[in-house]
Write a protein that holds these residues in place. Structure first.
Motif, PDB file in Angstrom:
ATOM      1  N   ARG A  22       0.836  -1.209   0.000  1.00 43.72           N
ATOM      2  CA  ARG A  22       0.000   0.000   0.000  1.00 43.72           C
ATOM      3  C   ARG A  22       0.866   1.253   0.000  1.00 43.72           C
ATOM      4  O   ARG A  22       0.526   2.249  -0.667  1.00 43.72           O
ATOM      5  CB  ARG A  22      -0.934   0.000   1.206  1.00 43.72           C
ATOM      6  CG  ARG A  22      -2.095  -0.986   1.061  1.00 43.72           C
ATOM      7  CD  ARG A  22      -3.140  -0.773   2.145  1.00 43.72           C
ATOM      8  NE  ARG A  22      -2.593  -1.042   3.477  1.00 43.72           N
ATOM      9  CZ  ARG A  22      -2.545  -2.251   4.036  1.00 43.72           C
ATOM     10  NH1 ARG A  22      -2.993  -3.303   3.370  1.00 43.72           N
ATOM     11  NH2 ARG A  22      -2.059  -2.412   5.244  1.00 43.72           N
ATOM     12  N   LEU A  23       1.972   1.245   0.731  1.00 44.39           N
ATOM     13  CA  LEU A  23       2.869   2.406   0.716  1.00 44.39           C
ATOM     14  C   LEU A  23       3.399   2.636  -0.691  1.00 44.39           C
ATOM     15  O   LEU A  23       3.451   3.775  -1.179  1.00 44.39           O
ATOM     16  CB  LEU A  23       4.026   2.197   1.694  1.00 44.39           C
ATOM     17  CG  LEU A  23       3.705   2.292   3.181  1.00 44.39           C
ATOM     18  CD1 LEU A  23       4.885   1.821   4.022  1.00 44.39           C
ATOM     19  CD2 LEU A  23       3.325   3.724   3.565  1.00 44.39           C
ATOM     20  N   GLY A  24       3.813   1.561  -1.355  1.00 41.71           N
ATOM     21  CA  GLY A  24       4.313   1.703  -2.717  1.00 41.71           C
ATOM     22  C   GLY A  24       3.253   2.216  -3.670  1.00 41.71           C
ATOM     23  O   GLY A  24       3.517   3.089  -4.516  1.00 41.71           O
ATOM     24  N   GLU A  25       2.034   1.692  -3.555  1.00 44.44           N
ATOM     25  CA  GLU A  25       0.947   2.135  -4.422  1.00 44.44           C
ATOM     26  C   GLU A  25       0.612   3.603  -4.191  1.00 44.44           C
ATOM     27  O   GLU A  25       0.204   4.312  -5.126  1.00 44.44           O
ATOM     28  CB  GLU A  25      -0.291   1.275  -4.185  1.00 44.44           C
ATOM     29  CG  GLU A  25      -0.169  -0.147  -4.712  1.00 44.44           C
ATOM     30  CD  GLU A  25      -1.373  -0.999  -4.355  1.00 44.44           C
ATOM     31  OE1 GLU A  25      -1.804  -1.785  -5.204  1.00 44.44           O
ATOM     32  OE2 GLU A  25      -1.874  -0.876  -3.222  1.00 44.44           O
ATOM     33  N   SER A  26       0.777   4.073  -2.956  1.00 45.99           N
ATOM     34  CA  SER A  26       0.412   5.448  -2.638  1.00 45.99           C
ATOM     35  C   SER A  26       1.267   6.474  -3.372  1.00 45.99           C
ATOM     36  O   SER A  26       0.880   7.636  -3.489  1.00 45.99           O
ATOM     37  CB  SER A  26       0.510   5.686  -1.121  1.00 45.99           C
ATOM     38  OG  SER A  26       1.871   5.742  -0.705  1.00 45.99           O
ATOM     39  N   GLU A  84       3.058  -0.053  -8.828  1.00 46.70           N
ATOM     40  CA  GLU A  84       2.044  -0.911  -9.429  1.00 46.70           C
ATOM     41  C   GLU A  84       2.142  -2.328  -8.882  1.00 46.70           C
ATOM     42  O   GLU A  84       3.238  -2.920  -8.858  1.00 46.70           O
ATOM     43  CB  GLU A  84       2.220  -0.953 -10.953  1.00 46.70           C
ATOM     44  CG  GLU A  84       1.862   0.346 -11.644  1.00 46.70           C
ATOM     45  CD  GLU A  84       0.355   0.547 -11.731  1.00 46.70           C
ATOM     46  OE1 GLU A  84      -0.334  -0.348 -12.256  1.00 46.70           O
ATOM     47  OE2 GLU A  84      -0.129   1.598 -11.267  1.00 46.70           O
ATOM     48  N   LEU A  85       1.008  -2.875  -8.447  1.00 44.46           N
ATOM     49  CA  LEU A  85       0.955  -4.263  -8.018  1.00 44.46           C
ATOM     50  C   LEU A  85       0.826  -5.158  -9.243  1.00 44.46           C
ATOM     51  O   LEU A  85      -0.082  -4.983 -10.058  1.00 44.46           O
ATOM     52  CB  LEU A  85      -0.246  -4.492  -7.097  1.00 44.46           C
ATOM     53  CG  LEU A  85      -0.442  -5.929  -6.603  1.00 44.46           C
ATOM     54  CD1 LEU A  85       0.601  -6.275  -5.563  1.00 44.46           C
ATOM     55  CD2 LEU A  85      -1.843  -6.128  -6.041  1.00 44.46           C
ATOM     56  N   ARG A 103      14.256  -1.524  -7.796  1.00 44.09           N
ATOM     57  CA  ARG A 103      13.554  -0.241  -7.775  1.00 44.09           C
ATOM     58  C   ARG A 103      12.080  -0.455  -8.118  1.00 44.09           C
ATOM     59  O   ARG A 103      11.746  -1.185  -9.060  1.00 44.09           O
ATOM     60  CB  ARG A 103      14.169   0.733  -8.777  1.00 44.09           C
ATOM     61  CG  ARG A 103      15.589   1.148  -8.440  1.00 44.09           C
ATOM     62  CD  ARG A 103      16.142   2.135  -9.461  1.00 44.09           C
ATOM     63  NE  ARG A 103      16.297   1.520 -10.776  1.00 44.09           N
ATOM     64  CZ  ARG A 103      16.798   2.150 -11.851  1.00 44.09           C
ATOM     65  NH1 ARG A 103      17.172   3.431 -11.751  1.00 44.09           N
ATOM     66  NH2 ARG A 103      16.920   1.519 -13.003  1.00 44.09           N
ATOM     67  N   VAL A 104      11.201   0.177  -7.352  1.00 41.09           N
ATOM     68  CA  VAL A 104       9.773   0.105  -7.632  1.00 41.09           C
ATOM     69  C   VAL A 104       9.467   0.887  -8.906  1.00 41.09           C
ATOM     70  O   VAL A 104       9.967   2.004  -9.100  1.00 41.09           O
ATOM     71  CB  VAL A 104       8.950   0.649  -6.447  1.00 41.09           C
ATOM     72  CG1 VAL A 104       7.460   0.654  -6.776  1.00 41.09           C
ATOM     73  CG2 VAL A 104       9.217  -0.189  -5.194  1.00 41.09           C
ATOM     74  N   LEU A 105       8.636   0.314  -9.777  1.00 41.03           N
ATOM     75  CA  LEU A 105       8.291   0.935 -11.049  1.00 41.03           C
ATOM     76  C   LEU A 105       6.870   1.482 -11.023  1.00 41.03           C
ATOM     77  O   LEU A 105       5.991   0.919 -10.363  1.00 41.03           O
ATOM     78  CB  LEU A 105       8.417  -0.088 -12.181  1.00 41.03           C
ATOM     79  CG  LEU A 105       9.771  -0.786 -12.316  1.00 41.03           C
ATOM     80  CD1 LEU A 105       9.721  -1.816 -13.444  1.00 41.03           C
ATOM     81  CD2 LEU A 105      10.888   0.224 -12.553  1.00 41.03           C
ATOM     82  N   ASP A 106       6.644   2.567 -11.766  1.00 42.83           N
ATOM     83  CA  ASP A 106       5.305   3.138 -11.840  1.00 42.83           C
ATOM     84  C   ASP A 106       4.522   2.493 -12.987  1.00 42.83           C
ATOM     85  O   ASP A 106       4.972   1.516 -13.601  1.00 42.83           O
ATOM     86  CB  ASP A 106       5.362   4.666 -11.968  1.00 42.83           C
ATOM     87  CG  ASP A 106       6.004   5.143 -13.275  1.00 42.83           C
ATOM     88  OD1 ASP A 106       6.143   4.317 -14.219  1.00 42.83           O
ATOM     89  OD2 ASP A 106       6.353   6.336 -13.361  1.00 42.83           O
ATOM     90  N   ALA A 107       3.357   3.041 -13.293  1.00 45.55           N
ATOM     91  CA  ALA A 107       2.487   2.441 -14.299  1.00 45.55           C
ATOM     92  C   ALA A 107       3.115   2.437 -15.686  1.00 45.55           C
ATOM     93  O   ALA A 107       2.769   1.603 -16.530  1.00 45.55           O
ATOM     94  CB  ALA A 107       1.151   3.189 -14.334  1.00 45.55           C
ATOM     95  N   GLY A 120      14.341   6.622  -5.468  1.00 48.96           N
ATOM     96  CA  GLY A 120      14.495   6.481  -4.023  1.00 48.96           C
ATOM     97  C   GLY A 120      13.647   5.412  -3.378  1.00 48.96           C
ATOM     98  O   GLY A 120      13.646   5.286  -2.153  1.00 48.96           O
ATOM     99  N   LEU A 121      12.918   4.605  -4.172  1.00 47.19           N
ATOM    100  CA  LEU A 121      12.036   3.600  -3.579  1.00 47.19           C
ATOM    101  C   LEU A 121      12.378   2.203  -4.103  1.00 47.19           C
ATOM    102  O   LEU A 121      12.429   1.977  -5.317  1.00 47.19           O
ATOM    103  CB  LEU A 121      10.573   3.906  -3.881  1.00 47.19           C
ATOM    104  CG  LEU A 121       9.554   3.012  -3.161  1.00 47.19           C
ATOM    105  CD1 LEU A 121       9.654   3.168  -1.645  1.00 47.19           C
ATOM    106  CD2 LEU A 121       8.127   3.316  -3.632  1.00 47.19           C
ATOM    107  N   TYR A 122      12.582   1.280  -3.160  1.00 47.04           N
ATOM    108  CA  TYR A 122      12.932  -0.106  -3.483  1.00 47.04           C
ATOM    109  C   TYR A 122      11.949  -1.037  -2.769  1.00 47.04           C
ATOM    110  O   TYR A 122      11.349  -0.675  -1.758  1.00 47.04           O
ATOM    111  CB  TYR A 122      14.355  -0.429  -3.011  1.00 47.04           C
ATOM    112  CG  TYR A 122      15.411   0.489  -3.589  1.00 47.04           C
ATOM    113  CD1 TYR A 122      16.150   0.114  -4.708  1.00 47.04           C
ATOM    114  CD2 TYR A 122      15.679   1.741  -3.012  1.00 47.04           C
ATOM    115  CE1 TYR A 122      17.118   0.953  -5.252  1.00 47.04           C
ATOM    116  CE2 TYR A 122      16.639   2.589  -3.549  1.00 47.04           C
ATOM    117  CZ  TYR A 122      17.358   2.194  -4.662  1.00 47.04           C
ATOM    118  OH  TYR A 122      18.308   3.030  -5.194  1.00 47.04           O
TER     119      TYR A 122
END
Length: 575
Positions: free
Chosen positions: A307-311, A315-316, A514-518, A525-527
């Protein structure tokens, strides 16, 4: 703390399982100032309850034992197993950096490992599968080495740890199973029980740490040695950002809100969503309300990291073969009215047990992996019906191996019969009636099974046909370690329900974690690591340890990337 207080660091890690602690220890070893926050009062997450195995092909312990395989061999296996889900960039990064990660932790930290060179891949008939050399586990450790930190370590899962005592896979558990027939095993068990009793009297918990408990303990000892700051009972409520960059998190601690600012990045390592009811309802076909699923993971794993990542635009990924790491589970009544979730990981492959649905028929090779057995149950369950089954055995089996939470003698079975967990019948028909199973169906199934089991055969499902089956069985039982007749009354059963060890569906990430967006662009800065990261196995389960192996590897990778330190420049990579 006052509501306006803040802390500064280089790297903030949210979660304290193997993936998060691997990132923290790696980052601190590279000179980063690291803070770990954990929402629970104790550390370790699912890892502390796990078997602690890591799947790392071509690892240093295998090489030291003379097990050498070409780099293409594990790739061949994973290409076959993952099919269209094979993500070349992430899988290749994992296979390249996994052995280097192990070398690093062996050399620079308090981690020590034991090999799993006799542990086969799950699917021994697949191209590229091997009969051993790709697994390893943390070596046991004396909890006293942690000093006061031992109080922060989550103890082993009650359901699988008698009196809170961890039992290691391999020789340790074999000694416990053979204690009544072998003097050597009896002495081993007596020593273990004696020491555990003294530890409980002196420290209030077992101090001979094994499995996942040992892995977390060694990571915590290393984290303390490198000066990692660790905060418990500190849930993250939201992420902080400056423009498009993630710069920290807003945390609740000691009753106040605290901002933790992270100059290099934030690592999400919160253990996935096995207890997020809404997410389960959306993704688990067998749990339409979210309540028809019972995970053996800690109750605190409620999807916070996802949920933090989605905020912030993460993308899940839901395009996986399976969103969860399925496992057969039984519901264990506790005296206080609560219910425990026992994962059936060991006894299913032992000779003299079958699993049936309510029509009395088998649906799978019970000696296959926990994930495969549950997939077979889902496939055999009619639409709209609960995914349930029964594990069936006879008196010989129960006396030798136990059944689920029911342990073999000298532990009593009467309390389990009284509370309804264990069903008993003087005959197969009586057992079937007590379980509300078709008596005719169960009788026919067992008669057919027994006809071949006397010769060590299972033509219906092929129990014992793969190296994994045989290793999980009883190698002393011939001619087939996984097959024996069910013919010595009374007969016993435990109900099986749909469960899991964790989740596979997670945040979409690249090969650097690294977390990816849509648009599949990295969020600066987000992993995400561990079960907050979408599994590189694409929802498949090719071998034991495919959760912790990638979790630690990508924790190691994320710390290097956040620190701006190329992986190829570290000493491990050059070795």
């Amino acid at each position: 703390m006052r509501g306006d207080e803040h802390l500064d660091c280089d790297l903030l890690v949210i979660g304290s399982g193997a993936g998060g602690l691997a990132a923290a220890v790696t980052g601190a070893s590279l000179g980063l100032d690291v803070i770990v926050i954990e929402k629970e009062v104790q550390l370790g997450g699912t890892t502390a309850w796990s078997g602690g195995w890591l799947w790392i092909p071509r690892n240093p312990l295998a090489k030291a034992a003379g097990i050498i395989e070409a780099a293409e061999q594990p790739k061949l296996y994973l290409r076959h197993e993952l099919a269209a889900g094979y993500d070349t960039a992430r899988v290749d990064m994992f296979l390249e950096q996994g052995p280097r990660m192990i070398e690093f932790f062996q050399r620079e930290t308090d981690l020590a490992f034991i090999d799993g060179n006799q542990i086969p891949d799950f699917h021994g008939k697949s191209p590229g599968a091997v009969a051993g050399g790709r697994s390893l586990c943390a070596a046991p450790i004396d909890g006293r080495e942690l000093g006061p930190r031992i109080r922060d370590l989550k103890p082993p899962l009650d359901e699988v740890a008698p009196f809170g005592m961890g039992i290691a896979a391999g020789a340790d558990i074999r000694h416990f199973l053979n204690a009544r027939s072998s003097l050597t095993s009896f002495r081993h068990v007596a020593r273990r029980l004696g020491r555990h009793l003294l530890d409980m009297l002196r420290f209030g918990r077992g101090m001979h740490l094994v499995n996942g408990n040992a892995l977390v303990a060694r990571l915590l000892k290393s984290a303390d040695a490198f000066g990692v700051r660790i905060m418990t009972a500190a849930p993250a409520r939201s992420l902080l950002s400056e423009g498009a960059r993630i710069t920290g998190a807003r945390v609740v601690h000691d009753g106040a809100t605290l901002e933790i600012r992270a100059r290099r990045g934030v690592v999400l390592a919160c253990g996935g969503f096995p207890h997020d009811t809404a997410r389960k309802a959306a993704l688990f076909a067998h749990a339409p309300s979210g309540h028809e699923h019972w995970s053996a993971a800690p109750a605190g794993n409620t999807g916070d990291g996802i949920r933090l990542g989605e905020s912030v635009g993460g993308e899940l990924r839901t395009d996986l073969s399976d969103p969860g790491a399925w496992a057969p589970v039984s519901l264990v009544p506790h005296r206080d009215g609560s219910v425990g979730h026992f994962p059936h990981l060991i006894e299913r492959a032992k000779p003299g047990l079958i699993m049936v649905r309510d029509d009395g028929t088998r649906f799978a090779n019970e000696a296959d992996s926990y994930h495969d057995v549950m997939k077979a149950l889902f496939a055999a369950t009619p639409a709209g019906m609960p995914a349930e089954a029964w594990a069936i055995c006879d008196a010989k089996f129960l006396k030798r191996y136990g059944l689920g939470r029911v342990r073999p003698p000298p532990f009593p079975i009467t309390p389990w019969i009284r509370n309804g967990y264990l069903k008993r019948g003087a005959s197969i028909e009586a057992l079937a009636r007590d379980c509300n199973i078709s008596a005719q169906g169960l009788k026919a199934t067992i008669e057919h099974y027994n006809r071949f089991a006397a010769r060590g055969e299972d033509p219906a499902f092929g129990r014992g046909d793969t190296p994994y089956n045989r290793v999980q069985g009883d190698m002393a039982h011939l001619p087939n370690p996984c097959v024996a007749p069910i013919d010595s009354g009374p007969f016993y059963a435990v109900k099986i329900v749909a469960g899991s060890l964790g989740t596979f569906a997670g945040l979409n990430t690249d090969e650097h974690a690294r977390v990816l967006d849509a648009q599949e662009r990295p969020i600066d800065g987000l992993y995400a690591v561990g079960n907050d990261m979408s599994s590189i196995m694409a929802g498949r389960y090719p071998s034991g340890g495919i959760t912790l192996g990638p979790a630690m590897t990508f924790g190691y990778i994320a710390a290097h990337h956040a620190g701006g330190i190329p992986l190829e420049n570290n000493r491990s990579a050059a070795a």
